[in-house]
Design a protein around this motif. Structure first.
Motif, PDB file in Angstrom:
ATOM      1  N   MET A   1       0.844  -1.183   0.000  1.00 50.23           N
ATOM      2  CA  MET A   1       0.000   0.000   0.000  1.00 50.23           C
ATOM      3  C   MET A   1       0.880   1.234   0.000  1.00 50.23           C
ATOM      4  O   MET A   1       1.811   1.344   0.772  1.00 50.23           O
ATOM      5  CB  MET A   1      -0.905  -0.037   1.231  1.00 50.23           C
ATOM      6  N   SER A   2       0.600   2.192  -0.860  1.00 47.06           N
ATOM      7  CA  SER A   2       1.419   3.394  -0.961  1.00 47.06           C
ATOM      8  C   SER A   2       0.727   4.593  -0.345  1.00 47.06           C
ATOM      9  O   SER A   2      -0.483   4.676  -0.292  1.00 47.06           O
ATOM     10  CB  SER A   2       1.711   3.721  -2.421  1.00 47.06           C
ATOM     11  N   THR A   3       1.553   5.510   0.121  1.00 47.86           N
ATOM     12  CA  THR A   3       1.070   6.814   0.565  1.00 47.86           C
ATOM     13  C   THR A   3       1.717   7.840  -0.339  1.00 47.86           C
ATOM     14  O   THR A   3       2.331   7.495  -1.328  1.00 47.86           O
ATOM     15  CB  THR A   3       1.445   7.067   2.045  1.00 47.86           C
ATOM     16  N   GLY A   6       5.408   8.086  -2.731  1.00 47.65           N
ATOM     17  CA  GLY A   6       5.957   6.747  -2.845  1.00 47.65           C
ATOM     18  C   GLY A   6       6.380   6.115  -1.535  1.00 47.65           C
ATOM     19  O   GLY A   6       7.036   5.084  -1.530  1.00 47.65           O
ATOM     20  N   ILE A   7       6.021   6.696  -0.407  1.00 39.65           N
ATOM     21  CA  ILE A   7       6.375   6.135   0.897  1.00 39.65           C
ATOM     22  C   ILE A   7       5.308   5.111   1.269  1.00 39.65           C
ATOM     23  O   ILE A   7       4.119   5.410   1.241  1.00 39.65           O
ATOM     24  CB  ILE A   7       6.457   7.246   1.967  1.00 39.65           C
ATOM     25  N   THR A   8       5.735   3.911   1.605  1.00 35.12           N
ATOM     26  CA  THR A   8       4.763   2.886   1.974  1.00 35.12           C
ATOM     27  C   THR A   8       4.147   3.205   3.331  1.00 35.12           C
ATOM     28  O   THR A   8       4.728   3.927   4.142  1.00 35.12           O
ATOM     29  CB  THR A   8       5.415   1.496   2.035  1.00 35.12           C
ATOM     30  N   ALA A   9       2.994   2.653   3.566  1.00 35.28           N
ATOM     31  CA  ALA A   9       2.306   2.857   4.840  1.00 35.28           C
ATOM     32  C   ALA A   9       3.157   2.344   5.999  1.00 35.28           C
ATOM     33  O   ALA A   9       3.171   2.947   7.079  1.00 35.28           O
ATOM     34  CB  ALA A   9       0.954   2.165   4.817  1.00 35.28           C
ATOM     35  N   GLU A  10       3.881   1.253   5.770  1.00 33.86           N
ATOM     36  CA  GLU A  10       4.717   0.684   6.827  1.00 33.86           C
ATOM     37  C   GLU A  10       5.862   1.620   7.200  1.00 33.86           C
ATOM     38  O   GLU A  10       6.180   1.801   8.375  1.00 33.86           O
ATOM     39  CB  GLU A  10       5.278  -0.681   6.397  1.00 33.86           C
ATOM     40  N   VAL A  11       6.499   2.212   6.192  1.00 37.45           N
ATOM     41  CA  VAL A  11       7.598   3.143   6.433  1.00 37.45           C
ATOM     42  C   VAL A  11       7.067   4.379   7.159  1.00 37.45           C
ATOM     43  O   VAL A  11       7.670   4.864   8.116  1.00 37.45           O
ATOM     44  CB  VAL A  11       8.307   3.534   5.113  1.00 37.45           C
ATOM     45  N   LYS A  78       8.913  11.481   6.312  1.00 43.56           N
ATOM     46  CA  LYS A  78       8.157  10.236   6.226  1.00 43.56           C
ATOM     47  C   LYS A  78       6.991  10.218   7.208  1.00 43.56           C
ATOM     48  O   LYS A  78       5.965   9.604   6.960  1.00 43.56           O
ATOM     49  CB  LYS A  78       9.072   9.034   6.469  1.00 43.56           C
TER      50      LYS A  78
END
Length: 82
Positions: A1-3, A6-11, A78
């Motif tokens: 899943m992206s936010t 391009g930063i993933t939700a997990e990051v 982030k």
């Protein structure tokens, strides 16, 4: 899943979790650091001594487990602080 950017939700979640360890003053200062302000400029914004600003900056680096303001700025970005 992206936010955004391009930063993933997990990051993003990890960065938010790290930033949650900071005090309100430290989070505010991290936002200014991430925007590229110097300690002297930050001192003027928050009406504190340069020594106090440097103390907060060191605490931020330690809590985020990073060695530079650039690394801290990346985490702030982030986490959505800037």
């Amino acid at each position: 899943m992206s936010t955004h950017a391009g930063i993933t939700a997990e990051v993003a979640a990890e960065a938010i979790s790290l930033c949650a360890t900071l005090t309100e003053d430290e989070r505010g200062m991290l936002g200014l650091v991430a925007k590229g302000y110097t300690s002297r400029e930050i001192r003027q914004f928050i009406c504190r001594s340069t020594k106090t600003v440097e103390k907060h900056r060191c605490a931020i680096l330690e809590k985020l487990n990073v060695e530079s303001s650039i690394e801290a700025a990346v985490i702030a970005a982030k986490a959505g602080l800037v």
